[in-house]
Enzyme design. Structure first.
Site, PDB file in Angstrom:
ATOM      1  N   GLU A  46       0.821  -1.204   0.000  1.00  0.00           N
ATOM      2  CA  GLU A  46       0.000   0.000   0.000  1.00  0.00           C
ATOM      3  C   GLU A  46       0.861   1.264   0.000  1.00  0.00           C
ATOM      4  OE1 GLU A  46      -2.209  -3.112   2.582  1.00  0.00           O
ATOM      5  OE2 GLU A  46      -0.155  -2.609   2.003  1.00  0.00           O
ATOM      6  N   CYS A  82      -0.716  -0.141   7.725  1.00  0.00           N
ATOM      7  CA  CYS A  82      -1.182   0.338   6.426  1.00  0.00           C
ATOM      8  C   CYS A  82      -2.623   0.842   6.505  1.00  0.00           C
ATOM      9  CB  CYS A  82      -1.061  -0.767   5.377  1.00  0.00           C
ATOM     10  SG  CYS A  82       0.656  -1.158   4.960  1.00  0.00           S
ATOM     11  N   ALA A 152      14.821 -36.083  -8.571  1.00  0.00           N
ATOM     12  CA  ALA A 152      14.995 -36.461  -9.974  1.00  0.00           C
ATOM     13  C   ALA A 152      15.184 -37.966 -10.033  1.00  0.00           C
ATOM     14  CB  ALA A 152      16.199 -35.746 -10.570  1.00  0.00           C
ATOM     15  N   ASP A 198      27.095 -36.324  -2.132  1.00  0.00           N
ATOM     16  CA  ASP A 198      27.072 -35.360  -3.239  1.00  0.00           C
ATOM     17  C   ASP A 198      27.847 -34.082  -2.949  1.00  0.00           C
ATOM     18  OD1 ASP A 198      25.466 -37.194  -4.464  1.00  0.00           O
ATOM     19  OD2 ASP A 198      23.597 -36.069  -4.203  1.00  0.00           O
ATOM     20  N   ARG A 205      22.408 -20.540  -8.410  1.00  0.00           N
ATOM     21  CA  ARG A 205      23.462 -20.005  -9.276  1.00  0.00           C
ATOM     22  C   ARG A 205      23.023 -19.802 -10.723  1.00  0.00           C
ATOM     23  NH1 ARG A 205      25.015 -24.188  -6.520  1.00  0.00           N
ATOM     24  NH2 ARG A 205      25.185 -25.609  -8.297  1.00  0.00           N
ATOM     25  N   GLU A 279      15.262 -31.542  -0.946  1.00  0.00           N
ATOM     26  CA  GLU A 279      15.925 -32.139  -2.106  1.00  0.00           C
ATOM     27  C   GLU A 279      16.521 -33.511  -1.811  1.00  0.00           C
ATOM     28  OE1 GLU A 279      18.373 -30.022  -4.698  1.00  0.00           O
ATOM     29  OE2 GLU A 279      16.991 -28.358  -4.993  1.00  0.00           O
ATOM     30  N   LEU A 285      13.051 -37.779   2.262  1.00  0.00           N
ATOM     31  CA  LEU A 285      11.834 -37.537   1.500  1.00  0.00           C
ATOM     32  C   LEU A 285      10.721 -38.499   1.914  1.00  0.00           C
ATOM     33  CD1 LEU A 285      13.569 -37.008  -1.927  1.00  0.00           C
ATOM     34  CD2 LEU A 285      12.069 -35.315  -0.853  1.00  0.00           C
TER      35      LEU A 285
END
Length: 339
Positions: A46, A82, A152, A198, A205, A279, A285
């Site tokens: 606003e 606001c 993936a 990993d 990036r 991830e 997961l």
């Protein structure tokens, strides 16, 4: 209101834990001002909307209608209320997409406007306005972050090779999309095994925008300090043990009881991390899937890659496919939990 939602979207990745909000000021069916919440701690939508009105149009403000995608705040936070600003500018008519579920607002902004004899309309594109801030609403109502699962997999459902060699599954287009996803969320989470095998950076990036806070689940504090996740970008280690923070890494001691995914969501709520992109790996997961603690799942499948042996992808249950997208050799499947 559609324009308010377009503007609000521009704040993605920059305003959390505040909501994304857009505002449009209209005089006789002509937009004379518009703005959105651009940065956490900065002016709200606003304020930016009213500041955008050019000098020759300022006299029209008391005869205009303000459209805003979320109820104007009525409390002093990092900025003044606001609702008070709207009253000061004598705007006679305010159209609001949806109410703000935050306890300090939640109807109080609407009440303040009505008490000042301002005509207030609510519930305009309400569903769309709530969906635009699904992360904020989840955080406020469910008292946990908005959780996005991402992995993936090969065409035959493998997410990693059985040997220690890293398996590259997604193509360059999908990689850029993943980095866009990273720029839109407050945090990104992996488990101990993924960090060890990993050694990922977990930064954004390949897409404009901020990097999320890096989160790693290391219950036994067995990760070595030379890993990239402990580099010069903020990281938080979720663990069962107490450890003093370093220059870039904070250690959060979780309770050693209950299911792990619930421990993590409780910790992230306490840390005020409003959304998290999970991830991996498969065990982490699957724990969120099994505990029913997720809001979206994004599965990237390389339709041309198959390996004879490998680590099986998580088993997504109680889910419905809402969209799919093809990017060259990859197909991305988007799921939500069944109602």
């Amino acid at each position: 209101m559609h324009r308010c939602l377009e503007l609000a979207r521009l704040g993605a990745g920059y305003v959390a834990p505040n909501p994304m909000v857009g505002a449009v000021l209209v005089h006789e069916n002509i937009i004379i001002g518009e703005g959105y919440h651009q940065q956490y701690g900065g002016p709200h939508a606003e304020v930016n909307c009213l500041n955008s009105v050019i000098d020759e149009d300022k006299a029209k403000i008391p005869f205009s209608t303000l459209y805003v995608s979320l109820e104007p705040c009525a409390h002093f936070g990092k900025t003044p209320p606001c609702a008070d600003l709207i009253i000061q500018h004598k705007i006679p008519h305010v159209v609001i997409g949806c109410r703000d579920p935050f306890d300090a607002v939640n109807g109080k902004g609407i009440e303040k406007l009505k008490a000042a004899d301002i005509k207030v309309e609510t519930g305009i594109l309400e569903k769309e306005c709530i969906e635009r801030n699904s992360r904020f609403f989840t955080f406020q109502i469910k008292k946990r972050p908005y959780i996005i699962l991402k992995w993936a997999q090969t065409a035959n459902g493998k997410i990693a090779a059985l040997n220690s060699e890293r398996l590259y599954i997604t193509n360059d287009y999908s990689n850029k999309l993943v980095h866009r996803w990273r720029s839109e969320e407050a945090g990104i989470l992996i488990g101990t095994n993924t960090a060890l095998q990993d050694d990922p950076l977990l930064t954004n990036r390949h897409w404009p925008g901020p990097s999320p806070i890096r989160l790693v689940l290391d219950l036994s504090l067995r990760l070595p300090s030379y890993l990239q996740i402990f580099g010069d970008h903020p990281s938080i280690v979720l663990t069962h043990f107490k450890k003093e923070k370093t220059e870039h890494t904070q250690y959060y001691q979780m309770q050693q009881k209950g299911l792990v995914a619930k421990q993590v969501t409780d910790a992230l709520f306490d840390l005020k991390i409003q959304s998290v992109l999970i991830e991996g790996g498969a065990q982490v997961l699957q724990s969120f899937i099994n505990e029913g603690l997720w809001d979206e799942a994004r599965i990237i499948t390389n339709t041309q890659l198959m390996i004879p042996d490998g680590l099986n992808a998580p088993l997504l249950t109680n889910a419905r496919l809402i969209e799919q997208q093809s990017l060259m050799s990859d197909t991305i499947y988007y799921y939500q939990p069944n109602p």
